[in-house]
Design an enzyme around this catalytic site. Structure first.
Site, PDB file in Angstrom:
ATOM      1  N   ASN A 128      -2.753  30.571 -16.348  1.00 36.07           N
ATOM      2  CA  ASN A 128      -2.336  29.559 -15.374  1.00 36.07           C
ATOM      3  C   ASN A 128      -1.660  30.230 -14.185  1.00 36.07           C
ATOM      4  OD1 ASN A 128      -2.354  28.203 -18.178  1.00 36.07           O
ATOM      5  ND2 ASN A 128      -2.496  26.516 -16.718  1.00 36.07           N
ATOM      6  N   TYR A 160     -15.644  21.195 -16.665  1.00 30.03           N
ATOM      7  CA  TYR A 160     -15.168  22.363 -15.921  1.00 30.03           C
ATOM      8  C   TYR A 160     -15.272  23.626 -16.774  1.00 30.03           C
ATOM      9  CZ  TYR A 160     -11.745  25.732 -14.193  1.00 30.03           C
ATOM     10  OH  TYR A 160     -11.119  26.887 -13.788  1.00 30.03           O
ATOM     11  N   ALA A 167     -14.747  30.771  -5.032  1.00 26.45           N
ATOM     12  CA  ALA A 167     -15.034  29.387  -4.673  1.00 26.45           C
ATOM     13  C   ALA A 167     -15.388  28.594  -5.923  1.00 26.45           C
ATOM     14  CB  ALA A 167     -16.188  29.328  -3.672  1.00 26.45           C
ATOM     15  N   ALA A 168     -14.740  27.457  -6.117  1.00 26.66           N
ATOM     16  CA  ALA A 168     -14.963  26.691  -7.349  1.00 26.66           C
ATOM     17  C   ALA A 168     -14.382  25.295  -7.222  1.00 26.66           C
ATOM     18  CB  ALA A 168     -14.316  27.400  -8.544  1.00 26.66           C
ATOM     19  N   ARG A 194      -3.424  13.765 -20.617  1.00 26.28           N
ATOM     20  CA  ARG A 194      -4.678  13.604 -19.897  1.00 26.28           C
ATOM     21  C   ARG A 194      -5.848  14.211 -20.671  1.00 26.28           C
ATOM     22  NH1 ARG A 194      -2.330  15.359 -14.013  1.00 26.28           N
ATOM     23  NH2 ARG A 194      -1.777  17.219 -15.217  1.00 26.28           N
ATOM     24  N   PHE A 223      -6.125  28.920  -2.646  1.00 27.97           N
ATOM     25  CA  PHE A 223      -4.880  29.474  -3.177  1.00 27.97           C
ATOM     26  C   PHE A 223      -5.004  30.964  -3.493  1.00 27.97           C
ATOM     27  CE2 PHE A 223      -2.668  29.710  -7.535  1.00 27.97           C
ATOM     28  CZ  PHE A 223      -1.590  30.406  -7.016  1.00 27.97           C
TER      29      PHE A 223
END
Length: 319
Positions: free
Chosen positions: A181, A152, A83-84, A276, A14
């Site tokens: 975000n 994370y 990258a993650a 969650r 993204f």
């Protein structure tokens, strides 16, 4: 070509694909790497078509050794490390995989960078790494430090320690941008800003939308072009600093739902499900240090960003 390239890990993802496009438009020579486990070559298709002579893509897993050979061959000036593993829920379910990508992967990037004489690493982190602030503390700046609520978050914080250590041991410059975000074109449903992509896709398809929890949890939604601008600026500024990047504005998930529903003509009410694990209730950031150190500020309003995101999502749905 003789000019040194810049290298982007997670280039087909993204934020990475948007960064690649911006760097190429700026006239840079760009090398993108991605294992395509979550990214897509389709995200890079326009950049590859328009800038074929200045863009190279290599499919590789940063943990498997190929990155070191690539850096030794191309000698990039700057590495943008994006990258993650970005899914909080997956990190709770499989913390070992999360650490493998986010900790060992970052270590592999730093080793490749130092051996190849890379000038600087620009690292993308997340405000989700810093635990739950009290509402009275919002918006938080770089001084906010609270234990992470998910593996994370832990893995992204550990990576910052490695950046500092590599600077001390090897003189490798770095800047970390801690992102609020992020949302916008090329986004999938994974990650902390994925609710925008999820709602947009389901609304355009006329499918039910689920809000986890009561919907009053808030986020600082920052448009991807603004984030990419911060990353580009960080390549030449703010060495050895961690900077938070966001708008300072809080938007509830219910507000986001209503805004997207109005923009798409979506007629249905959301479905509610339990909250969650590992997700914070409220978040927003104070980016004044980024304004001072980078000369950066967000310029895209939420309304403008959502409109651009919906236009892209509608175009993708027609293909």
């Amino acid at each position: 070509m003789s000019d040194p390239p810049v290298l982007v890990t997670g280039a087909a993802g993204f934020i990475g694909s948007n960064l690649v496009a911006r760097l190429l438009e700026d006239g840079r020579r760009v090398v993108g790497v991605d294992d395509l486990s979550s990214g897509s070559l389709a995200n890079l298709a326009p950049a590859r078509a328009r800038h074929a002579g200045r863009f190279e893509f290599d499919r590789l897993d940063i943990r498997q050794g190929g990155l070191a050979r690539l850096c030794d061959r191309l000698r990039p000036e700057v590495v943008f490390h994006l990258a993650a593993q970005v899914d909080v829920r997956r990190s709770v379910e499989d913390p070992q995989f999360d650490a493998s990508v986010n900790v060992l992967g970052t270590l592999a990037v730093l080793e490749a960078a130092r051996h190849a004489g890379v000038r600087k690493v620009v690292y993308a982190s997340s405000i989700g790494s810093y635990g739950e602030p009290d509402v009275s503390e919002l918006p938080v700046d770089e001084s906010f430090d609270r234990p992470a609520l998910s593996p994370y978050g832990v893995s992204k914080r550990v990576a910052l320690d490695y950046l500092r250590t590599y600077e001390l041991l090897h003189g490798l410059d770095w800047t970390a941008v801690t992102l609020a975000n992020v949302y916008g074109p090329h986004q999938t449903t994974a990650g902390e800003g994925g609710v925008v992509a999820t709602f947009a896709g389901r609304m355009l398809a006329g499918q039910p939308c689920t809000i986890f929890g009561d919907g009053e949890q808030t986020r600082d939604f920052v448009y991807v072009d603004d984030v990419v601008h911060a990353l580009v600026l960080a390549a030449d500024r703010a060495d050895g600093q961690r900077l938070v990047i966001g708008t300072g504005q809080r938007t509830s998930i219910s507000q986001l739902f209503r805004a997207l529903a109005a923009a798409t003509g979506y007629p249905h009410e959301p479905v509610h499900a339990p909250a969650r694990d590992g997700e914070i209730q409220h978040s927003s950031v104070d980016a004044r240090r980024a304004a001072r150190e980078l000369g950066w500020k967000p310029w895209t309003t939420l309304e403008e960003g959502l409109a651009a995101t919906l236009a892209w999502a509608a175009e993708m749905a027609e293909r």
